[in-house]
Design a protein around this motif. Sequence first.
Motif, PDB file in Angstrom:
ATOM      1  N   ALA A  51     -45.604  -3.409  69.919  1.00  0.00           N
ATOM      2  CA  ALA A  51     -46.350  -2.349  69.232  1.00  0.00           C
ATOM      3  C   ALA A  51     -47.345  -2.942  68.238  1.00  0.00           C
ATOM      4  O   ALA A  51     -48.492  -2.479  68.139  1.00  0.00           O
ATOM      5  N   LEU A  52     -46.928  -3.966  67.519  1.00  0.00           N
ATOM      6  CA  LEU A  52     -47.846  -4.628  66.582  1.00  0.00           C
ATOM      7  C   LEU A  52     -48.994  -5.293  67.330  1.00  0.00           C
ATOM      8  O   LEU A  52     -50.148  -5.245  66.888  1.00  0.00           O
ATOM      9  N   GLU A  53     -48.686  -5.913  68.461  1.00  0.00           N
ATOM     10  CA  GLU A  53     -49.734  -6.559  69.246  1.00  0.00           C
ATOM     11  C   GLU A  53     -50.770  -5.534  69.709  1.00  0.00           C
ATOM     12  O   GLU A  53     -51.973  -5.772  69.644  1.00  0.00           O
ATOM     13  N   GLY A  61     -59.951  -4.448  62.339  1.00  0.00           N
ATOM     14  CA  GLY A  61     -59.922  -4.529  60.883  1.00  0.00           C
ATOM     15  C   GLY A  61     -58.539  -4.817  60.318  1.00  0.00           C
ATOM     16  O   GLY A  61     -58.416  -5.303  59.191  1.00  0.00           O
ATOM     17  N   HIS A  62     -57.509  -4.535  61.093  1.00  0.00           N
ATOM     18  CA  HIS A  62     -56.129  -4.764  60.656  1.00  0.00           C
ATOM     19  C   HIS A  62     -55.503  -5.971  61.350  1.00  0.00           C
ATOM     20  O   HIS A  62     -54.345  -6.295  61.110  1.00  0.00           O
ATOM     21  N   ARG A  63     -56.261  -6.618  62.190  1.00  0.00           N
ATOM     22  CA  ARG A  63     -55.719  -7.679  63.042  1.00  0.00           C
ATOM     23  C   ARG A  63     -55.090  -8.810  62.241  1.00  0.00           C
ATOM     24  O   ARG A  63     -53.970  -9.242  62.539  1.00  0.00           O
ATOM     25  N   GLN A  64     -55.760  -9.312  61.219  1.00  0.00           N
ATOM     26  CA  GLN A  64     -55.224 -10.452  60.473  1.00  0.00           C
ATOM     27  C   GLN A  64     -53.941 -10.090  59.741  1.00  0.00           C
ATOM     28  O   GLN A  64     -53.002 -10.888  59.704  1.00  0.00           O
ATOM     29  N   THR A  65     -53.859  -8.895  59.198  1.00  0.00           N
ATOM     30  CA  THR A  65     -52.632  -8.453  58.537  1.00  0.00           C
ATOM     31  C   THR A  65     -51.478  -8.424  59.527  1.00  0.00           C
ATOM     32  O   THR A  65     -50.365  -8.866  59.220  1.00  0.00           O
ATOM     33  N   VAL A  69     -47.963 -10.643  59.624  1.00  0.00           N
ATOM     34  CA  VAL A  69     -46.615 -10.072  59.696  1.00  0.00           C
ATOM     35  C   VAL A  69     -45.837 -10.700  60.849  1.00  0.00           C
ATOM     36  O   VAL A  69     -44.670 -11.072  60.686  1.00  0.00           O
ATOM     37  N   ILE A  70     -46.466 -10.833  62.001  1.00  0.00           N
ATOM     38  CA  ILE A  70     -45.789 -11.432  63.155  1.00  0.00           C
ATOM     39  C   ILE A  70     -45.405 -12.876  62.858  1.00  0.00           C
ATOM     40  O   ILE A  70     -44.278 -13.300  63.150  1.00  0.00           O
ATOM     41  N   CYS A  71     -46.304 -13.621  62.251  1.00  0.00           N
ATOM     42  CA  CYS A  71     -46.002 -15.018  61.917  1.00  0.00           C
ATOM     43  C   CYS A  71     -44.849 -15.111  60.911  1.00  0.00           C
ATOM     44  O   CYS A  71     -43.962 -15.951  61.050  1.00  0.00           O
ATOM     45  N   ALA A  72     -44.859 -14.248  59.916  1.00  0.00           N
ATOM     46  CA  ALA A  72     -43.773 -14.240  58.931  1.00  0.00           C
ATOM     47  C   ALA A  72     -42.446 -13.891  59.599  1.00  0.00           C
ATOM     48  O   ALA A  72     -41.406 -14.490  59.294  1.00  0.00           O
ATOM     49  N   TYR A  73     -42.468 -12.948  60.523  1.00  0.00           N
ATOM     50  CA  TYR A  73     -41.255 -12.565  61.245  1.00  0.00           C
ATOM     51  C   TYR A  73     -40.722 -13.742  62.059  1.00  0.00           C
ATOM     52  O   TYR A  73     -39.521 -14.014  62.063  1.00  0.00           O
ATOM     53  N   LEU A  74     -41.612 -14.442  62.743  1.00  0.00           N
ATOM     54  CA  LEU A  74     -41.189 -15.567  63.571  1.00  0.00           C
ATOM     55  C   LEU A  74     -40.685 -16.745  62.751  1.00  0.00           C
ATOM     56  O   LEU A  74     -39.879 -17.536  63.232  1.00  0.00           O
ATOM     57  N   ARG A  75     -41.116 -16.853  61.502  1.00  0.00           N
ATOM     58  CA  ARG A  75     -40.663 -17.941  60.624  1.00  0.00           C
ATOM     59  C   ARG A  75     -39.309 -17.653  59.980  1.00  0.00           C
ATOM     60  O   ARG A  75     -38.687 -18.559  59.436  1.00  0.00           O
ATOM     61  N   MET A  76     -38.862 -16.415  60.059  1.00  0.00           N
ATOM     62  CA  MET A  76     -37.584 -16.058  59.435  1.00  0.00           C
ATOM     63  C   MET A  76     -36.452 -16.804  60.134  1.00  0.00           C
ATOM     64  O   MET A  76     -36.472 -16.978  61.353  1.00  0.00           O
TER      65      MET A  76
END
Length: 93
Positions: A51-53, A61-65, A69-76
């Motif tokens: 859904a985020l993708e 305009g929201h792509r970088q945000t 979020v996806i990168c932060a999720y994957l780093r958890m």
Amino acid sequence: MPAFRRQRHQEIATAHATHDATERRVTELYTKAVEQLGHAGAAVRLGGLYALERLAQDNPGHRQTIVNVICAYLRMPYRGRRAATGKASCRCG
């Protein structure tokens, strides 16, 4: 001339209302997708990522945000069942 101004004002107001409605919808979809990332079910979390993708593809305009979020999720760190219950998260033999 007043009719032109009135029409122009209405067009601007309509454009702003449409933009605001679009932004509210994007925010709603973004919030639901991020909530899915915290779900216990793996399939629901995967659905949240998809859904985020989709939001990122449809809203430049929201792509970088969304990427952040996806990168932060994957780093958890991964917390499998062993961390929560003391049991192994898979059967190995």
